[in-house]
Design an enzyme around this catalytic site. Structure first.
Site, PDB file in Angstrom:
ATOM      1  N   ASN A   1     -30.422  12.817 -83.470  1.00 28.46           N
ATOM      2  CA  ASN A   1     -30.815  13.778 -84.504  1.00 28.46           C
ATOM      3  C   ASN A   1     -30.569  15.199 -84.003  1.00 28.46           C
ATOM      4  O   ASN A   1     -30.801  15.498 -82.840  1.00 28.46           O
ATOM      5  CB  ASN A   1     -32.303  13.606 -84.843  1.00 28.46           C
ATOM      6  CG  ASN A   1     -32.576  12.248 -85.479  1.00 28.46           C
ATOM      7  OD1 ASN A   1     -31.675  11.620 -86.025  1.00 28.46           O
ATOM      8  ND2 ASN A   1     -33.816  11.797 -85.403  1.00 28.46           N
TER       9      ASN A   1
ATOM     10  N   ASP B   1     -32.033  17.794 -85.572  1.00 25.23           N
ATOM     11  CA  ASP B   1     -33.015  18.601 -86.300  1.00 25.23           C
ATOM     12  C   ASP B   1     -34.137  19.185 -85.436  1.00 25.23           C
ATOM     13  O   ASP B   1     -34.946  19.951 -85.922  1.00 25.23           O
ATOM     14  CB  ASP B   1     -33.624  17.759 -87.439  1.00 25.23           C
ATOM     15  CG  ASP B   1     -34.136  16.395 -86.940  1.00 25.23           C
ATOM     16  OD1 ASP B   1     -34.688  16.324 -85.817  1.00 25.23           O
ATOM     17  OD2 ASP B   1     -33.987  15.396 -87.678  1.00 25.23           O
TER      18      ASP B   1
ATOM     19  N   HIS C   1     -26.074  14.628 -79.856  1.00 26.65           N
ATOM     20  CA  HIS C   1     -25.169  15.280 -80.801  1.00 26.65           C
ATOM     21  C   HIS C   1     -25.428  16.787 -80.870  1.00 26.65           C
ATOM     22  O   HIS C   1     -25.043  17.428 -81.840  1.00 26.65           O
ATOM     23  CB  HIS C   1     -25.315  14.664 -82.196  1.00 26.65           C
ATOM     24  CG  HIS C   1     -24.833  13.245 -82.282  1.00 26.65           C
ATOM     25  ND1 HIS C   1     -24.718  12.559 -83.465  1.00 26.65           N
ATOM     26  CD2 HIS C   1     -24.426  12.367 -81.328  1.00 26.65           C
ATOM     27  CE1 HIS C   1     -24.273  11.319 -83.238  1.00 26.65           C
ATOM     28  NE2 HIS C   1     -24.110  11.179 -81.938  1.00 26.65           N
TER      29      HIS C   1
ATOM     30  N   CYS D   1     -20.251  30.408 -79.817  1.00 31.16           N
ATOM     31  CA  CYS D   1     -18.969  31.066 -80.039  1.00 31.16           C
ATOM     32  C   CYS D   1     -17.914  30.216 -79.357  1.00 31.16           C
ATOM     33  O   CYS D   1     -18.001  29.972 -78.162  1.00 31.16           O
ATOM     34  CB  CYS D   1     -18.970  32.470 -79.449  1.00 31.16           C
ATOM     35  SG  CYS D   1     -17.315  33.189 -79.443  1.00 31.16           S
TER      36      CYS D   1
ATOM     37  N   CYS E   1     -15.835  32.658 -76.528  1.00 30.65           N
ATOM     38  CA  CYS E   1     -16.413  33.026 -75.227  1.00 30.65           C
ATOM     39  C   CYS E   1     -17.549  32.096 -74.804  1.00 30.65           C
ATOM     40  O   CYS E   1     -18.179  32.313 -73.780  1.00 30.65           O
ATOM     41  CB  CYS E   1     -16.816  34.493 -75.180  1.00 30.65           C
ATOM     42  SG  CYS E   1     -17.859  35.050 -76.518  1.00 30.65           S
TER      43      CYS E   1
ATOM     44  N   CYS F   1     -19.979  36.332 -83.440  1.00 29.92           N
ATOM     45  CA  CYS F   1     -20.317  36.551 -82.033  1.00 29.92           C
ATOM     46  C   CYS F   1     -20.405  38.053 -81.772  1.00 29.92           C
ATOM     47  O   CYS F   1     -19.501  38.794 -82.141  1.00 29.92           O
ATOM     48  CB  CYS F   1     -19.250  35.907 -81.147  1.00 29.92           C
ATOM     49  SG  CYS F   1     -19.441  36.282 -79.399  1.00 29.92           S
TER      50      CYS F   1
ATOM     51  N   CYS G   1     -17.346  39.062 -79.329  1.00 29.57           N
ATOM     52  CA  CYS G   1     -15.916  39.027 -79.685  1.00 29.57           C
ATOM     53  C   CYS G   1     -15.637  38.919 -81.176  1.00 29.57           C
ATOM     54  O   CYS G   1     -14.488  38.940 -81.597  1.00 29.57           O
ATOM     55  CB  CYS G   1     -15.221  37.897 -78.918  1.00 29.57           C
ATOM     56  SG  CYS G   1     -15.632  36.265 -79.576  1.00 29.57           S
TER      57      CYS G   1
ATOM     58  N   GLY H   1     -35.180   3.902 -85.543  1.00 26.95           N
ATOM     59  CA  GLY H   1     -34.579   4.591 -86.692  1.00 26.95           C
ATOM     60  C   GLY H   1     -33.078   4.735 -86.631  1.00 26.95           C
ATOM     61  O   GLY H   1     -32.518   5.659 -87.209  1.00 26.95           O
TER      62      GLY H   1
ATOM     63  N   PRO I   1     -35.596   0.466 -90.565  1.00 26.59           N
ATOM     64  CA  PRO I   1     -35.518  -0.212 -91.854  1.00 26.59           C
ATOM     65  C   PRO I   1     -34.322  -1.155 -91.987  1.00 26.59           C
ATOM     66  O   PRO I   1     -34.361  -2.084 -92.787  1.00 26.59           O
ATOM     67  CB  PRO I   1     -35.435   0.938 -92.868  1.00 26.59           C
ATOM     68  CG  PRO I   1     -35.011   2.129 -92.100  1.00 26.59           C
ATOM     69  CD  PRO I   1     -35.391   1.917 -90.674  1.00 26.59           C
TER      70      PRO I   1
HETATM   71 ZN   LIG Z   1     -17.530  35.280 -78.622  1.00 31.35          ZN
END
Ligand SMILES: [Zn+2]
Length: 278
Positions: A123, A125, A140, A148, A151, A169, A172, A210, A237
């Protein structure tokens, strides 16, 4: 064979489940380390729906899926950043509306009370951290870490509400992206290194909570544990490729099942801490 089942007399399905809940709750009072692998259905119990693992995107028409996947692709972020950022703002709003649930809270309690608890989550979140868990490996990445790509500067946010869209950013000027894989991108490597170090230390019990799709990196810790005789638990489930392999399988809402296990765990722990002398 059905004769086996019959030989247990009138033990009903509910009683059987009760026995399993008691067994898992009791195991948690005996182990020194535990790995919890968590996925979207745990967040869904907080009202946060997912589209293919992406939180907060709800498909209302069949073609919406294509729109999400095209919008959340790196090419779109580069060519039409406002399209990607429109979806990211929607995800941000839904994620912030959701609050951690009692399932998340039980894992916080276990992290406080057991010598070593690790959460490996797919997840993005951050509900585990909002509940109070600290040792969380985000396989993940996270929606609210912005990166960015030029950089490699990373910044952590609680909300996107105050950002000028699309955010750039400061160093940059490149349009920032969330530090999570967009559709078609590979997974980040760093969490795998961290996970491997944890797996090398080993665990006394391994849970999958889950998760409906058993990607190889999710299945492996469970299969390794199983092959070493370490208890494995699956809660969710949907049945998965490993439902028949794990030692304990609970089909249902992760929050509800964790709540029932928490009751067993809590009862044993409080009984144990009562003074025995008086
Ligand atoms: Zn940057």
């Amino acid at each position: 064979m059905t004769s086996n089942r019959r030989s247990k007399g009138n033990t009903s399905q509910a009683n059987l489940k009760r026995e399993l809940l008691d067994a898992v709750g009791s195991l948690l009072t005996q182990v020194r380390s535990a790995l919890f692998i968590t996925g979207p259905a745990l967040s869904a119990d907080s009202g946060l729906l997912h589209y293919r693992g992406v939180p907060g995107l709800v498909r209302r028409k069949p073609e919406d899926g294509k729109v999400f996947e095209a919008g959340l692709a790196i090419e779109t972020l580069r060519a039409k950043p406002n399209v990607t950022w429109g979806l990211l703002l929607e995800m941000d709003a839904r994620v912030r509306e959701a609050a951690p649930n009692r399932g998340h809270e039980f894992l916080v309690r276990l992290e406080r009370e057991l010598p070593r608890v690790t959460i490996m989550t797919i997840n993005v979140d951050r509900l585990h951290q909002r509940a109070g868990s600290r040792n969380v490996i985000e396989m993940h990445g996270a929606l609210h870490d912005l990166l960015c790509s030029r950089c490699e500067l990373s910044t952590r946010h609680e909300s996107f509400a105050k950002l000028r869209i699309p955010p750039q950013c400061k160093a940059c000027g490149t349009v920032l992206r969330p530090d999570m894989p967009l559709f078609g991108e590979a997974l980040p490597a760093d969490p795998f290194t961290r996970l491997q170090a944890e797996l090398d230390e080993g665990f006394d019990i391994v849970f999958s909570i889950g998760i409906s799709t058993m990607f190889p990196y999710i299945a492996r810790p469970l299969l390794v544990a199983k092959s070493e005789g370490i208890p494995t638990v699956e809660i969710g489930p949907q049945p998965t490729d490993l439902s028949e392999v794990v030692d304990f399988r609970f089909r249902g809402s992760p929050m509800r099942v964790l709540d029932l296990i928490a009751d067993v765990y809590g009862t044993i722990v409080s009984r144990r801490s009562q003074p025995s002398g008086m």
